[in-house]
Scaffold this active site. Structure first.
Site, short mmCIF file in Angstrom:
data_model
loop_
_atom_site.label_atom_id
_atom_site.label_comp_id
_atom_site.label_asym_id
_atom_site.label_seq_id
_atom_site.Cartn_x
_atom_site.Cartn_y
_atom_site.Cartn_z
N ARG A 647 32.53 50.98 58.76
CA ARG A 647 30.90 50.87 58.60
C ARG A 647 30.63 51.17 57.10
O ARG A 647 31.23 51.75 56.31
CB ARG A 647 30.55 52.09 59.26
CG ARG A 647 30.73 52.28 60.68
CD ARG A 647 30.16 53.43 61.43
NE ARG A 647 28.78 53.73 61.20
CZ ARG A 647 28.15 54.54 60.32
NH1 ARG A 647 28.96 55.46 59.84
NH2 ARG A 647 26.86 54.84 60.35
N ILE A 648 29.55 50.38 56.85
CA ILE A 648 29.25 50.37 55.21
C ILE A 648 28.06 51.22 55.10
O ILE A 648 27.07 51.36 56.00
CB ILE A 648 28.78 48.99 54.94
CG1 ILE A 648 29.93 47.88 55.05
CG2 ILE A 648 28.08 48.93 53.53
CD1 ILE A 648 31.08 48.12 54.33
N GLU A 725 38.42 48.14 45.85
CA GLU A 725 39.58 47.42 45.65
C GLU A 725 39.69 45.79 46.25
O GLU A 725 40.09 44.82 45.67
CB GLU A 725 40.93 47.84 45.78
CG GLU A 725 40.96 49.63 45.54
CD GLU A 725 41.33 49.88 44.29
OE1 GLU A 725 41.66 49.15 43.39
OE2 GLU A 725 40.96 51.29 43.78
#
Length: 770
Positions: A647-648, A725
């Site tokens: 989930r963002i 990353e």
């Protein structure tokens, strides 16, 4: 922590931001402070008795200091001291005292500890003066004489000295193998056997490393340090100099980029502390841009990859070996080859990893350490295999898709990579791509389309968080987290605001102080899942406490209500079934006669459940390049990066993270490399004039897609993973593969410069070690 620490100047959202929900595109709440100059960085704090330190850098790669002449420097007006290994304050001598929380095994470097020289650029003296200008001038007058020893800085000429790391750092997982990769490769009908190489890269964040040590009359040191963990820097200073943790406070409220360079304390920190201890006054030390090249870097790496497949594209063997540099002092290790055992279905996988000790400073984690190099090599090899099979590169990856990590034999906790492939390919227009190289051209430029897969760990660590609701309705949440420009202030405030049902402008998140509740070092894309989950947990406990107080109010409209029966919103608590039955939060505290309510939460991973799964974030990167063969010039004109990262929470800062990482991936692919003159063992292009990074003119369209994913194994509270990353992983490989599609020339080393396109790739060892 019940009150705001004034010196932190913790930002809050501007009025009118309103109520937020996960996934919204919220602007950075610290943005205004940064663009107006209100935000203070490590080199911007002042004290009336402040002295200035300038580092004198060594000029040889290995040997011993025979003498240091400081007479001319000491004669400069305003110079207070020239500190060397001969007159520095006392410091502990045993290795354990100087190991920071992320140190690899071995003997950590200690500046001015002895006369021994370990690498070119090593600090050999610190000039302390009343003004920076005096210190800088005097530093040029320090004369250092050496007894020079032979050195070795060439990885490719010392591969035969490679060894398996004898010591491992915490968190490093040594590679393992399954089946018989060698035998399966030799029996495969279609084979690829290639070598790959990645040059040295250096961190070049906008803010240079600096430490301002403010010494109080009682001897207490308040240190403003450029670091990715105030508590790691405090640990390092207190242990190295034999100080109690009560005698040292470290603060880092704003950090101007770090990307891994601030994971370990850099040498300006102990030097500034030495200066403060020796002079018994406040001291500031700032490294120059050239000195930013004199500590850890992304290590030089050599790979050999052998892939075997059936004629239909089924992978039969994966064999990935890598050798990278480390220092004489420490066995620095990265997870380079392990990714090749997680990406694709295969029953015979052989992985090998070794290091070579050179006379350099110990390498250091840099954005997506290990994966940025390891996945590059693997994904270029997969493209080579696709062409050997005369198969579409995306089709080859789908052919070998797996929901189980082969090397671990565990299912992924969540994996929407297939959807990344689908959405990314559709947005990019991949179905229009002809298979043959040199088949697309626009004017005098050849056009190529390439793609690659990305993967990174989905990490979660341990943290403590405090949440305090004040009687005026303001919520203050605290943890010793760090914001290195990733949006930590904003994301944590969003999580707290949503959990408590408050508008953003009533929420303040405090970070960047070693006295705050414990937080992990900011790295590995773990802050949202770790500290964010802690914020959520602290707010949940706070809600229970406030609700309990509300139910005890006289004639309470929430009498006998349980947490599942109510909702927090607009600064109040109300019944879900009847919103008119509500109590304002300020009313609850006023009725109870308290100024504030505080709850603390200890965030720990659900280890027993997590150990059953492989946990990762995934991506699919699609890239278009245009190549002028006559000039050897490559332009990356389009990138589509499709990301599966749970989930963002904050759509705007997450997209910014991916876009920035793609920019760096392009820079890694085409521009960045620090060159060594091996005669002197010295990095030669240690400046922005010659260390080439991507500029605005090099960057064109970047399209970021977040596919829907919710991972409650990685993050029970939020369903989130990290995004910092993953954005860089696979970008360099996609660029390389696009260049091959455009030109038919295969480049296996980074960076892929015009010279390599015109004259051929970098020469690699003809007989690599077994």
């Amino acid at each position: 922590m019940t009150d705001l620490i004034p010196e932190l100047r913790a930002p809050s959202a501007p009025a009118g931001t309103g109520r937020v929900k996960s996934g919204m595109a919220v602007s950075r709440i610290d943005g205004r402070a940064k663009v107006t100059g209100e935000a203070q960085y490590a080199a911007e704090y002042f004290a009336p008795d402040l002295a200035y330190g300038v580092v004198v850098s060594g000029t040889v790669a290995k040997g011993r200091i025979t003498s240091i002449d400081t007479a001319e420097a000491l004669a400069v007006a305003g110079v207070l001291s020239v500190m060397t290994h001969e007159n520095r304050p006392k410091m502990r001598s045993f290795d354990l005292a100087w190991k920071d929380m992320t140190a690899p095994a071995g003997s950590p470097f200690r500046p001015l500890f002895s006369d021994e020289i370990f690498y070119s650029g090593q600090p050999v003296a610190l000039v302390l003066a009343e003004t920076f200008e005096s210190a800088r001038y005097a530093a040029t007058l320090v004369r250092v004489h050496y007894d020079v020893d032979a050195h070795e800085t060439n990885l490719l000429e010392s591969l035969d000295q490679a060894y398996e790391p004898r010591k491992m750092k915490a968190g490093f997982v040594p590679p393992s193998s399954i089946g018989d990769g060698k035998k399966a490769f030799e029996a495969a009908e279609v084979r690829v056997d290639s070598q790959y190489y990645n040059g040295v890269e250096h961190h070049n964040p906008m803010e240079m490393f600096a430490s301002t040590v403010i010494r109080a009359e009682n001897g207490h040191l308040t240190i403003y340090d450029k670091t990715q963990s105030s508590q790691n820097s405090r640990w390092y200073v207190s242990h190295g100099f034999g100080l109690s943790s009560d005698e040292v406070t470290v603060r880092n409220p704003y950090v101007g980029g770090a990307f891994g360079s601030g994971l370990r304390p850099q040498y300006q920190l102990p030097l500034a502390v030495m200066g403060a201890l020796q002079l018994e006054r406040s001291v500031r030390v700032v490294l120059t841009r050239q000195q930013m090249f004199s500590f850890g870097h992304r290590p030089e790496t050599w790979h050999r990859i052998r892939l075997g497949a059936a004629p239909d594209g089924t992978l039969k063997a994966i064999w990935h070996e890598a050798i990278q540099e480390t220092s004489r002092l420490e066995d620095y290790v990265e997870v380079i080859v392990n990714w090749s055992g997680q990406l694709y279905a295969c029953s015979d996988i052989k992985l090998g990893y070794q290091v070579v000790a050179n006379d350099r400073f110990t390498p250091l984690d840099m954005r997506a350490p290990g994966a940025a190099h390891g996945v590059h090599a693997m994904e270029v090899a997969m493209d080579e295999l696709a062409y050997e099979l005369k198969m579409d590169p995306l089709a080859l990856r789908l052919k070998n898709y797996t929901d189980v990590s082969p090397i671990e034999d565990k299912p992924f906790s969540s994996k929407e990579l297939r959807e990344c492939y689908r959405q990314g390919a559709e947005r990019f227009g991949w179905e229009k791509r002809p298979l043959e190289p040199r088949s697309m051209q626009d004017g005098d430029e050849l056009v190529g389309w390439g793609m690659a897969t990305g993967i990174w760990d989905a990490m979660v660590m341990v943290a403590r968080v405090s949440a305090v609701l004040h009687s005026n309705g303001r919520l203050v949440v605290s943890s010793a987290a760090t914001d290195i420009g990733t949006g930590t202030y904003t994301v944590m405030s969003m999580i707290a605001a949503e959990a408590m049902g408050l508008p953003m402008e009533l929420v303040t998140f405090q970070l960047g102080d070693s006295t705050l509740p414990m937080a992990p070092i900011e790295g590995g894309s773990s802050h949202v899942t770790t500290v964010g989950s802690g914020v959520f947990g602290a707010c949940e406990k706070l809600k229970k406490s406030v609700l309990k107080m509300a139910t005890k109010m006289t004639d309470s409209p929430l009498a006998k209500a349980r947490l599942r029966d109510v909702e927090f919103g607009d600064g109040a608590i109300f019944l879900k079934t009847d919103p008119s039955r509500r109590v304002e939060l300020t009313q609850v505290l006023a009725n109870a006669g308290v100024d504030q309510v505080e709850e603390k939460y200890f965030m720990t991973p659900q280890m027993l459940k997590q150990r059953k799964y492989a946990r990762a974030v995934h991506s699919a990167v699609f890239c278009e390049v245009r190549v002028n063969e006559k000039l050897g010039m490559v332009r990356v004109t389009r990138v589509v990066s499709a990301i599966a990262a749970g989930r963002i929470i904050s759509a705007k800062t997450a997209a910014s993270q991916i876009s920035g990482a793609v920019v760096w991936g392009i820079s890694q692919a085409l521009h960045e490399e620090t060159h060594t003159d091996h005669k002197y063992g010295r990095f030669m292009n240690h400046n922005f004039a010659e260390y080439h990074v991507a500029a605005n003119a090099d960057i064109h369209d970047i399209d970021v897609i977040f596919v829907e994913e919710d991972d409650r194994i990685v993050s029970k509270q939020l369903g989130a993973k990290g995004v910092g990353e993953i954005g860089i992983v696979g970008v360099a490989a996609a660029v390389s593969n696009a260049i091959f599609h455009a030109t038919g020339t295969r480049l296996r080393t980074t960076p892929m410069t015009p010279a390599k396109l015109l004259l051929g790739d970098r020469e690699l060892p003809v007989q690599p070690p077994v």
